[in-house]
Motif scaffolding. Structure first.
Motif, PDB file in Angstrom:
ATOM      1  N   SER A   1     -38.830 121.509 -41.208  1.00  0.00           N
ATOM      2  CA  SER A   1     -38.331 120.701 -40.115  1.00  0.00           C
ATOM      3  C   SER A   1     -37.503 119.549 -40.675  1.00  0.00           C
ATOM      4  O   SER A   1     -36.338 119.429 -40.382  1.00  0.00           O
ATOM      5  CB  SER A   1     -39.505 120.186 -39.286  1.00  0.00           C
ATOM      6  OG  SER A   1     -39.067 119.433 -38.212  1.00  0.00           O
ATOM      7  N   THR A   2     -38.129 118.718 -41.491  1.00  0.00           N
ATOM      8  CA  THR A   2     -37.412 117.566 -42.020  1.00  0.00           C
ATOM      9  C   THR A   2     -38.217 116.909 -43.130  1.00  0.00           C
ATOM     10  O   THR A   2     -39.370 117.252 -43.365  1.00  0.00           O
ATOM     11  CB  THR A   2     -37.088 116.567 -40.890  1.00  0.00           C
ATOM     12  OG1 THR A   2     -36.185 115.590 -41.369  1.00  0.00           O
ATOM     13  CG2 THR A   2     -38.331 115.913 -40.353  1.00  0.00           C
TER      14      THR A   2
ATOM     15  N   THR B   1     -42.130 107.441 -39.154  1.00  0.00           N
ATOM     16  CA  THR B   1     -41.709 108.815 -39.429  1.00  0.00           C
ATOM     17  C   THR B   1     -42.523 109.807 -38.611  1.00  0.00           C
ATOM     18  O   THR B   1     -41.968 110.716 -37.990  1.00  0.00           O
ATOM     19  CB  THR B   1     -41.830 109.122 -40.934  1.00  0.00           C
ATOM     20  OG1 THR B   1     -41.034 108.167 -41.661  1.00  0.00           O
ATOM     21  CG2 THR B   1     -41.353 110.515 -41.259  1.00  0.00           C
TER      22      THR B   1
ATOM     23  N   GLN C   1     -41.337 109.804 -35.075  1.00  0.00           N
ATOM     24  CA  GLN C   1     -40.082 110.550 -34.910  1.00  0.00           C
ATOM     25  C   GLN C   1     -40.325 112.056 -34.911  1.00  0.00           C
ATOM     26  O   GLN C   1     -39.605 112.804 -34.257  1.00  0.00           O
ATOM     27  CB  GLN C   1     -39.100 110.192 -36.028  1.00  0.00           C
ATOM     28  CG  GLN C   1     -38.557 108.796 -35.933  1.00  0.00           C
ATOM     29  CD  GLN C   1     -37.766 108.404 -37.168  1.00  0.00           C
ATOM     30  OE1 GLN C   1     -37.655 109.167 -38.130  1.00  0.00           O
ATOM     31  NE2 GLN C   1     -37.215 107.200 -37.162  1.00  0.00           N
ATOM     32  N   TRP C   2     -41.328 112.498 -35.646  1.00  0.00           N
ATOM     33  CA  TRP C   2     -41.634 113.921 -35.751  1.00  0.00           C
ATOM     34  C   TRP C   2     -42.642 114.381 -34.688  1.00  0.00           C
ATOM     35  O   TRP C   2     -43.152 115.502 -34.764  1.00  0.00           O
ATOM     36  CB  TRP C   2     -42.172 114.246 -37.137  1.00  0.00           C
ATOM     37  CG  TRP C   2     -41.182 114.067 -38.242  1.00  0.00           C
ATOM     38  CD1 TRP C   2     -39.826 113.943 -38.141  1.00  0.00           C
ATOM     39  CD2 TRP C   2     -41.483 113.994 -39.634  1.00  0.00           C
ATOM     40  NE1 TRP C   2     -39.270 113.793 -39.385  1.00  0.00           N
ATOM     41  CE2 TRP C   2     -40.269 113.826 -40.325  1.00  0.00           C
ATOM     42  CE3 TRP C   2     -42.658 114.051 -40.372  1.00  0.00           C
ATOM     43  CZ2 TRP C   2     -40.191 113.719 -41.709  1.00  0.00           C
ATOM     44  CZ3 TRP C   2     -42.591 113.945 -41.746  1.00  0.00           C
ATOM     45  CH2 TRP C   2     -41.359 113.784 -42.402  1.00  0.00           C
TER      46      TRP C   2
ATOM     47  N   HIS D   1     -42.202 117.689 -43.727  1.00  0.00           N
ATOM     48  CA  HIS D   1     -42.797 118.312 -42.548  1.00  0.00           C
ATOM     49  C   HIS D   1     -42.279 119.733 -42.384  1.00  0.00           C
ATOM     50  O   HIS D   1     -41.074 119.948 -42.369  1.00  0.00           O
ATOM     51  CB  HIS D   1     -42.437 117.457 -41.322  1.00  0.00           C
ATOM     52  CG  HIS D   1     -42.867 118.044 -40.029  1.00  0.00           C
ATOM     53  ND1 HIS D   1     -42.060 118.039 -38.933  1.00  0.00           N
ATOM     54  CD2 HIS D   1     -44.019 118.639 -39.647  1.00  0.00           C
ATOM     55  CE1 HIS D   1     -42.685 118.602 -37.921  1.00  0.00           C
ATOM     56  NE2 HIS D   1     -43.877 118.983 -38.337  1.00  0.00           N
TER      57      HIS D   1
ATOM     58  N   LEU E   1     -47.820 119.239 -43.283  1.00  0.00           N
ATOM     59  CA  LEU E   1     -47.215 117.963 -43.623  1.00  0.00           C
ATOM     60  C   LEU E   1     -47.671 117.626 -45.033  1.00  0.00           C
ATOM     61  O   LEU E   1     -48.856 117.747 -45.346  1.00  0.00           O
ATOM     62  CB  LEU E   1     -47.695 116.884 -42.642  1.00  0.00           C
ATOM     63  CG  LEU E   1     -47.303 115.448 -42.957  1.00  0.00           C
ATOM     64  CD1 LEU E   1     -45.803 115.254 -42.718  1.00  0.00           C
ATOM     65  CD2 LEU E   1     -48.109 114.488 -42.095  1.00  0.00           C
TER      66      LEU E   1
END
Length: 163
Positions: free
Chosen positions: A25-26, A49, A52-53, A96, A101
């Motif tokens: 994802s990021t 963070t 945001q996720w 992530h 994670l």
């Protein structure tokens, strides 16, 4: 994350179920200065963070683990003569995937982290950080950095529920 990402991620894949690169994802990272206020900064960065996720519900466990990993890096991995003005010596990485994670803290030390294991160790006022990491994360480990990077990365993995 640039070049450091692939150097850091490859060992994390060893011993874990295969990760589909398309499921990434990021990722986010921040530099942390050689002072104890960096622990608060790391927690705040983690909170922003995760928000945001859309993973805010994991904040308590993840922030505890991040706090312990950053504290260990500051307490045990930095030489006493570490300059306070130079390039920050500790870096926090959050990665992530759909189902996991990873929190990873990079520091300049080559010494392996040691979890206390005896009953006396557990009763000590400090030194239980990696036991907390082990208790709250699904797995953790460390590996030395290679190439132009020196030091090590200590990481913790959290499995995420899949919808």
């Amino acid at each position: 994350m640039g070049m450091n990402g692939s150097t850091m991620l490859e060992p994390l894949r060893q011993g874990l179920p295969p990760i589909d690169p398309a499921a990434v994802s990021t990722a986010a990272s921040c530099s942390l200065p050689a002072r104890y206020e960096a622990v608060r900064e790391a927690r705040q960065f983690t909170g922003r963070t995760l928000s945001q996720w859309n993973l805010s519900e994991r904040f308590d466990d993840v922030a505890l683990v991040v706090s312990e990993l950053v504290t260990n890096a500051l307490r045990h991995a930095l030489p006493s003569d570490t300059p306070r003005d130079d390039e920050p010596p500790v870096r926090l990485h959050l990665m992530h995937w759909t189902s996991r994670l990873v929190c990873a803290v990079r520091d300049p030390s080559h010494q392996n982290p040691v979890a206390r294991e005896t009953e006396e160790d557990c009763a000590a006022e400090s030194g239980r950080g990696l036991l907390l990491v082990e208790s709250f994360a699904d797995s953790w480990g460390w590996h030395p950095l290679a190439g132009a990077l020196t030091g090590k990365v200590v990481w913790a993995l959290f499995r995420l529920p899949t919808d």
